[in-house]
Enzyme design. Structure first.
Site, PDB file in Angstrom:
ATOM      1  N   GLY A  19       0.716  -1.261  -0.113  1.00 24.33           N
ATOM      2  CA  GLY A  19       0.020  -0.016  -0.035  1.00 24.33           C
ATOM      3  C   GLY A  19       0.766   1.450   0.037  1.00 24.33           C
ATOM      4  O   GLY A  19       0.383   2.440   0.163  1.00 24.33           O
ATOM      5  N   SER A  90       9.753  -7.058  -1.551  1.00 21.16           N
ATOM      6  CA  SER A  90      10.867  -7.538  -1.282  1.00 21.16           C
ATOM      7  C   SER A  90      11.462  -7.214   0.081  1.00 21.16           C
ATOM      8  O   SER A  90      12.410  -6.120   0.316  1.00 21.16           O
ATOM      9  CB  SER A  90      11.915  -7.007  -2.347  1.00 21.16           C
ATOM     10  OG  SER A  90      11.746  -5.669  -2.794  1.00 21.16           O
TER      11      SER A  90
END
Ligand SMILES: Nc1ncnc2c1ncn2[C@@H]1O[C@H](COP(=O)(O)OP(=O)(O)O)[C@@H](O)[C@H]1O
Ligand SMILES: [Mg+2]
Length: 181
Positions: A19, A90
């Site tokens: 987000g 990641s």
């Protein structure tokens, strides 16, 4: 740095919490790269999980394997002249360092947004699910996110629009010599 080969592309690796704006900024980058005449491709974590990484879940090992595959394909694309956007949470520094070591023209962008703001935006409803206990391993809320220590670019999305973020990234790419051919 660009080694002077006009076939060289590059990889813009957007990392950050769910987000935070990775996919949104990536879409803006795609427009700019197309205007500049690049072939461009987006490696979006959510999309890759529907295909190349459909067999993977959210353990640390699976997240690592997901990032490894994304880095591998991105490297192949970039070395054939493609301007690649990676939009991937990641969460671990070691994965991103692996990608940096693998990929010649690697530009790490930390898309930084406070957790509270990500939770308010909640574009995919993931934080709501985590709060209700339907998800138990959401990065930033329940699972680890290791902030980049030395990214080429930091974008604070509370201070800039998606278009402004893309322009900041493009300026950095220009400074690094990726548009010089
Ligand atoms: N400056 C900004 N940059 C990027 N996204 C923003 C910004 N301000 C608000 N947003 C909104 O935040 C949300 C980010 O969602 P998304 O790009 O899907 O995040 P991510 O891919 O990092 O999970 C979108 O609804 C977007 O419109
Ligand atoms: Mg996304």
């Amino acid at each position: 740095m660009n080694n002077g080969n006009s076939n060289n592309g590059f990889v813009v690796w957007l990392t950050g919490l769910p987000g935070t704006g990775k996919s949104t900024i990536s879409a803006e980058l795609t427009k700019i790269f197309q205007e500049k005449g690049f072939c461009t491709e987006t490696m979006d974590g959510d999309e890759i999980r529907k295909g190349l990484s459909a067999d993977l879940g959210f353990t640390k090992e699976d997240r690592q394997e997901h990032a490894r595959r994304v880095a591998f394909v991105s490297k192949l694309l970039a070395r054939n002249g493609v301007a690649v956007n990676v939009a991937l949470i990641s969460p671990y520094r070691s994965f991103r360092e692996h990608a940096r070591n693998e990929i010649e023209n690697f530009v790490e962008v930390y898309v930084k947004t406070p957790l509270e703001v990500c939770m308010e935006r909640d574009p995919k409803g993931l934080y709501a699910k985590a709060q209700q206990g339907e998800i138990t391993d959401l990065t930033g809320y329940q699972d680890t996110y290791e902030e980049p220590l030395n990214p080429e670019v930091v974008i604070d999305t509370c201070d800039t629009t998606p278009e402004g973020a893309a322009e900041t990234i493009v300026s950095k790419l220009d400074e690094l010599g990726y548009f010089s051919n």
